[in-house]
Design an enzyme around this catalytic site. Sequence first.
Site, PDB file in Angstrom:
ATOM      1  CG  ASP A   1      -0.277  -0.385   2.513  1.00 33.12           C
ATOM      2  OD1 ASP A   1       0.967  -0.370   2.574  1.00 33.12           O
ATOM      3  OD2 ASP A   1      -0.996  -0.706   3.476  1.00 33.12           O
TER       4      ASP A   1
ATOM      5  CG  ASN B   1      -8.081  -1.272  12.524  1.00 33.71           C
ATOM      6  OD1 ASN B   1      -7.169  -1.966  12.070  1.00 33.71           O
ATOM      7  ND2 ASN B   1      -8.531  -0.202  11.894  1.00 33.71           N
TER       8      ASN B   1
ATOM      9  CG  HIS C   1      -5.456  -2.082   9.188  1.00 36.79           C
ATOM     10  ND1 HIS C   1      -5.448  -0.710   9.274  1.00 36.79           N
ATOM     11  CD2 HIS C   1      -4.188  -2.464   9.498  1.00 36.79           C
ATOM     12  CE1 HIS C   1      -4.239  -0.304   9.613  1.00 36.79           C
ATOM     13  NE2 HIS C   1      -3.454  -1.340   9.762  1.00 36.79           N
TER      14      HIS C   1
ATOM     15  CD  GLU D   1      -8.221   1.073   7.947  1.00 34.13           C
ATOM     16  OE1 GLU D   1      -8.225   0.230   8.866  1.00 34.13           O
ATOM     17  OE2 GLU D   1      -7.471   2.053   7.956  1.00 34.13           O
TER      18      GLU D   1
HETATM   19  P1  PGA Z   1       2.663  -1.639  12.900  1.00 37.90           P
HETATM   20  O1  PGA Z   1       1.523  -1.499  11.819  1.00 37.90           O
HETATM   21  O2  PGA Z   1       3.623  -2.678  12.379  1.00 37.90           O
HETATM   22  O3  PGA Z   1       3.297  -0.282  12.951  1.00 37.90           O
HETATM   23  O4  PGA Z   1       2.019  -2.050  14.174  1.00 37.90           O
HETATM   24  C1  PGA Z   1       0.930  -2.641  11.308  1.00 37.90           C
HETATM   25  C2  PGA Z   1      -0.248  -2.279  10.453  1.00 37.90           C
HETATM   26  O5  PGA Z   1      -0.903  -1.251  10.720  1.00 37.90           O
HETATM   27  O6  PGA Z   1      -0.550  -3.034   9.527  1.00 37.90           O
END
Ligand code: PGA
Length: 241
Positions: free
Chosen positions: A67, A136, A138, A143
Amino acid sequence: MKRIICKNYDEMSRLGSYVCAEQVWRKPNSVLGFATGSTPMGMYKCLVDMYKGGMVDFSGITAFNLDEYYPMSKSHEQSYDYYMWDRFFAHINVKRENVNLPNGGASDPQKACEEYENKIRLCGGIDLQLLGIGNNGHIAFNEPGDSLRVRTHVTELTENTIAANARFFECRDDVPRRALSMGMGSIMQARRILMLISGKSKAPVVKQMFSGVVTPQIPASVLQLHNDVVVLLDEAAASGL
Ligand code: PGA
Protein backbone atom coordinates in the site's frame (compact mmCIF):
# COMPACT_ATOMS: atom_id res chain seq x y z
CA MET A 1 -2.83 -20.93 9.86
CA LYS A 2 0.34 -22.09 11.46
CA ARG A 3 1.43 -19.97 14.42
CA ILE A 4 4.86 -19.86 15.96
CA ILE A 5 5.34 -18.04 19.25
CA CYS A 6 8.74 -16.38 19.55
CA LYS A 7 10.35 -15.24 22.79
CA ASN A 8 10.58 -11.61 21.77
CA TYR A 9 10.71 -9.13 18.91
CA ASP A 10 14.28 -10.00 17.93
CA GLU A 11 13.60 -13.69 17.68
CA MET A 12 10.45 -13.01 15.62
CA SER A 13 12.43 -10.75 13.28
CA ARG A 14 15.22 -13.28 12.85
CA LEU A 15 12.82 -16.11 12.12
CA GLY A 16 10.91 -13.91 9.66
CA SER A 17 14.12 -13.12 7.80
CA TYR A 18 14.87 -16.86 7.49
CA VAL A 19 11.45 -17.48 5.95
CA CYS A 20 12.07 -14.72 3.36
CA ALA A 21 15.63 -15.81 2.65
CA GLU A 22 14.59 -19.43 2.27
CA GLN A 23 12.01 -18.35 -0.33
CA VAL A 24 14.75 -16.56 -2.31
CA TRP A 25 17.18 -19.47 -1.99
CA ARG A 26 14.54 -21.83 -3.31
CA LYS A 27 13.41 -19.51 -6.10
CA PRO A 28 15.89 -16.69 -6.86
CA ASN A 29 13.38 -14.90 -9.10
CA SER A 30 10.66 -14.91 -6.46
CA VAL A 31 7.98 -12.25 -6.44
CA LEU A 32 7.93 -10.94 -2.87
CA GLY A 33 5.23 -8.79 -1.30
CA PHE A 34 6.52 -6.40 1.34
CA ALA A 35 4.87 -4.43 4.13
CA THR A 36 5.64 -1.25 6.05
CA GLY A 37 4.93 -0.27 9.67
CA SER A 38 7.08 -0.63 12.76
CA THR A 39 6.79 -4.44 13.01
CA PRO A 40 8.88 -5.56 10.00
CA MET A 41 11.77 -3.14 10.60
CA GLY A 42 13.78 -5.71 12.59
CA MET A 43 13.23 -8.32 9.91
CA TYR A 44 14.45 -5.95 7.18
CA LYS A 45 17.56 -5.27 9.25
CA CYS A 46 18.23 -9.01 9.57
CA LEU A 47 17.79 -9.45 5.81
CA VAL A 48 20.20 -6.58 5.11
CA ASP A 49 22.74 -8.23 7.43
CA MET A 50 22.27 -11.54 5.64
CA TYR A 51 22.78 -9.83 2.28
CA LYS A 52 25.91 -8.06 3.50
CA GLY A 53 27.22 -11.37 4.82
CA GLY A 54 26.80 -12.87 1.35
CA MET A 55 24.04 -15.23 2.46
CA VAL A 56 21.25 -14.05 0.18
CA ASP A 57 21.10 -12.52 -3.28
CA PHE A 58 18.13 -10.30 -4.12
CA SER A 59 19.19 -9.50 -7.71
CA GLY A 60 16.50 -11.74 -9.21
CA ILE A 61 13.52 -10.80 -7.07
CA THR A 62 10.56 -8.62 -7.95
CA ALA A 63 9.02 -6.62 -5.11
CA PHE A 64 5.47 -5.37 -4.65
CA ASN A 65 4.40 -3.38 -1.62
CA LEU A 66 0.98 -3.64 -0.07
CA ASP A 67 0.00 0.00 0.00
CA GLU A 68 0.82 3.70 -0.14
CA TYR A 69 -0.84 6.81 1.20
CA TYR A 70 -2.76 8.98 -1.29
CA PRO A 71 -1.93 11.63 -2.24
CA MET A 72 1.70 11.22 -1.31
CA SER A 73 4.93 12.06 -3.08
CA LYS A 74 7.71 9.44 -3.13
CA SER A 75 10.18 11.89 -1.62
CA HIS A 76 8.02 12.55 1.47
CA GLU A 77 9.69 10.99 4.51
CA GLN A 78 6.44 9.33 5.54
CA SER A 79 5.74 7.80 2.14
CA TYR A 80 5.99 4.04 2.09
CA ASP A 81 8.23 4.39 -0.93
CA TYR A 82 10.71 6.36 1.19
CA TYR A 83 10.38 3.90 4.09
CA MET A 84 11.19 0.89 1.90
CA TRP A 85 14.23 2.45 0.20
CA ASP A 86 15.52 3.97 3.42
CA ARG A 87 15.29 0.78 5.47
CA PHE A 88 15.66 -2.00 2.98
CA PHE A 89 15.88 -1.65 -0.80
CA ALA A 90 18.83 0.79 -0.81
CA HIS A 91 20.87 -1.67 1.28
CA ILE A 92 20.37 -4.81 -0.83
CA ASN A 93 20.93 -5.60 -4.51
CA VAL A 94 17.32 -5.60 -5.70
CA LYS A 95 17.06 -4.06 -9.18
CA ARG A 96 15.37 -0.66 -9.09
CA GLU A 97 13.18 -1.57 -12.07
CA ASN A 98 11.88 -4.60 -10.16
CA VAL A 99 10.56 -2.57 -7.22
CA ASN A 100 6.87 -1.71 -7.28
CA LEU A 101 4.70 0.32 -4.92
CA PRO A 102 1.24 1.76 -5.59
CA ASN A 103 1.72 5.24 -7.05
CA GLY A 104 0.69 7.78 -4.43
CA GLY A 105 1.39 10.58 -6.93
CA ALA A 106 -0.91 9.27 -9.68
CA SER A 107 -3.30 11.81 -11.21
CA ASP A 108 -5.81 9.01 -11.80
CA PRO A 109 -5.59 6.80 -8.68
CA GLN A 110 -8.26 4.39 -9.91
CA LYS A 111 -6.28 3.69 -13.06
CA ALA A 112 -3.06 3.37 -11.04
CA CYS A 113 -4.73 0.66 -8.93
CA GLU A 114 -5.84 -1.28 -12.00
CA GLU A 115 -2.35 -1.06 -13.49
CA TYR A 116 -0.81 -2.25 -10.22
CA GLU A 117 -3.09 -5.24 -10.02
CA ASN A 118 -2.31 -6.11 -13.67
CA LYS A 119 1.39 -5.86 -13.05
CA ILE A 120 1.21 -8.34 -10.17
CA ARG A 121 -0.64 -10.71 -12.46
CA LEU A 122 1.84 -10.24 -15.34
CA CYS A 123 4.71 -11.04 -12.96
CA GLY A 124 3.06 -14.37 -12.19
CA GLY A 125 1.53 -13.47 -8.82
CA ILE A 126 3.16 -13.15 -5.42
CA ASP A 127 5.17 -16.09 -4.09
CA LEU A 128 5.50 -14.85 -0.51
CA GLN A 129 3.53 -11.95 0.97
CA LEU A 130 4.69 -10.36 4.19
CA LEU A 131 1.95 -8.85 6.38
CA GLY A 132 1.55 -6.92 9.60
CA ILE A 133 -1.76 -6.33 11.35
CA GLY A 134 -3.33 -3.13 12.66
CA ASN A 135 -4.74 -3.18 16.16
CA ASN A 136 -8.17 -2.88 14.50
CA GLY A 137 -7.50 -6.04 12.46
CA HIS A 138 -6.67 -4.35 9.18
CA ILE A 139 -4.18 -5.84 6.77
CA ALA A 140 -2.63 -3.37 4.33
CA PHE A 141 -5.30 -0.62 4.29
CA ASN A 142 -8.20 -3.07 4.16
CA GLU A 143 -10.06 -1.49 7.04
CA PRO A 144 -12.81 -3.12 9.13
CA GLY A 145 -16.29 -2.50 7.77
CA ASP A 146 -19.37 -4.12 6.34
CA SER A 147 -17.53 -5.35 3.28
CA LEU A 148 -14.02 -5.90 1.98
CA ARG A 149 -12.64 -4.99 -1.43
CA VAL A 150 -11.10 -7.71 -3.54
CA ARG A 151 -8.59 -5.88 -5.74
CA THR A 152 -6.15 -2.98 -5.39
CA HIS A 153 -8.28 0.07 -4.70
CA VAL A 154 -8.48 3.61 -3.32
CA THR A 155 -9.60 3.56 0.29
CA GLU A 156 -10.47 5.92 3.13
CA LEU A 157 -8.51 5.39 6.33
CA THR A 158 -10.50 4.87 9.50
CA GLU A 159 -10.12 7.26 12.45
CA ASN A 160 -8.44 4.42 14.37
CA THR A 161 -5.74 4.04 11.70
CA ILE A 162 -5.26 7.79 11.36
CA ALA A 163 -4.75 7.99 15.13
CA ALA A 164 -2.34 5.01 15.11
CA ASN A 165 -0.26 6.48 12.27
CA ALA A 166 -0.23 10.05 13.60
CA ARG A 167 2.88 9.13 15.66
CA PHE A 168 4.89 9.22 12.40
CA PHE A 169 3.66 12.69 11.37
CA GLU A 170 4.04 16.11 12.98
CA CYS A 171 0.36 16.18 13.81
CA ARG A 172 -2.77 14.14 13.20
CA ASP A 173 -4.00 16.56 10.52
CA ASP A 174 -0.94 15.75 8.41
CA VAL A 175 -1.91 12.07 8.06
CA PRO A 176 -3.38 11.51 4.57
CA ARG A 177 -7.02 10.44 4.67
CA ARG A 178 -6.79 8.07 1.73
CA ALA A 179 -4.52 5.32 0.50
CA LEU A 180 -4.03 2.92 -2.38
CA SER A 181 -4.11 -0.63 -1.09
CA MET A 182 -3.98 -4.15 -2.40
CA GLY A 183 -7.33 -5.79 -1.78
CA MET A 184 -8.09 -8.94 0.16
CA GLY A 185 -8.19 -10.97 -3.08
CA SER A 186 -4.78 -9.62 -4.15
CA ILE A 187 -3.39 -10.74 -0.78
CA MET A 188 -5.19 -14.08 -0.64
CA GLN A 189 -3.84 -15.00 -4.08
CA ALA A 190 -0.26 -14.97 -2.75
CA ARG A 191 1.06 -18.53 -2.68
CA ARG A 192 2.47 -18.14 0.83
CA ILE A 193 1.79 -15.56 3.53
CA LEU A 194 4.06 -14.59 6.40
CA MET A 195 2.55 -12.42 9.10
CA LEU A 196 4.56 -10.80 11.89
CA ILE A 197 2.84 -9.58 15.06
CA SER A 198 4.53 -8.00 18.04
CA GLY A 199 3.48 -6.35 21.29
CA LYS A 200 0.75 -6.54 23.91
CA SER A 201 -1.44 -3.97 22.15
CA LYS A 202 -2.06 -6.55 19.40
CA ALA A 203 -3.09 -9.33 21.81
CA PRO A 204 -6.88 -8.67 21.62
CA VAL A 205 -6.95 -8.60 17.82
CA VAL A 206 -4.76 -11.73 17.64
CA LYS A 207 -7.37 -13.54 19.69
CA GLN A 208 -10.14 -12.41 17.30
CA MET A 209 -8.11 -13.31 14.25
CA PHE A 210 -7.69 -16.91 15.41
CA SER A 211 -11.28 -17.22 16.66
CA GLY A 212 -12.51 -19.50 13.88
CA VAL A 213 -14.92 -16.81 12.65
CA VAL A 214 -14.37 -14.92 9.38
CA THR A 215 -15.73 -11.38 9.41
CA PRO A 216 -15.09 -8.13 7.51
CA GLN A 217 -14.99 -6.46 10.93
CA ILE A 218 -11.61 -8.19 11.42
CA PRO A 219 -10.09 -8.25 7.92
CA ALA A 220 -7.17 -10.44 9.06
CA SER A 221 -9.68 -13.17 10.00
CA VAL A 222 -10.01 -13.89 6.25
CA LEU A 223 -6.50 -15.34 6.34
CA GLN A 224 -8.01 -18.36 8.08
CA LEU A 225 -9.23 -19.37 4.60
CA HIS A 226 -5.71 -19.42 3.09
CA ASN A 227 -3.87 -22.74 3.12
CA ASP A 228 -0.30 -21.52 3.61
CA VAL A 229 -0.07 -18.83 6.28
CA VAL A 230 2.66 -18.68 8.91
CA VAL A 231 2.09 -16.22 11.76
CA LEU A 232 5.13 -15.33 13.87
CA LEU A 233 4.12 -13.72 17.15
CA ASP A 234 6.14 -12.63 20.11
CA GLU A 235 4.98 -13.74 23.55
CA ALA A 236 3.31 -10.39 24.27
CA ALA A 237 1.17 -10.53 21.12
CA ALA A 238 0.26 -14.14 21.86
CA SER A 239 -0.61 -13.47 25.51
CA GLY A 240 -4.40 -13.61 24.90
CA LEU A 241 -4.38 -16.96 23.11
P1 PGA B 1 2.66 -1.64 12.90
O1 PGA B 1 1.52 -1.50 11.82
O2 PGA B 1 3.62 -2.68 12.38
O3 PGA B 1 3.30 -0.28 12.95
O4 PGA B 1 2.02 -2.05 14.17
C1 PGA B 1 0.93 -2.64 11.31
C2 PGA B 1 -0.25 -2.28 10.45
O5 PGA B 1 -0.90 -1.25 10.72
O6 PGA B 1 -0.55 -3.03 9.53
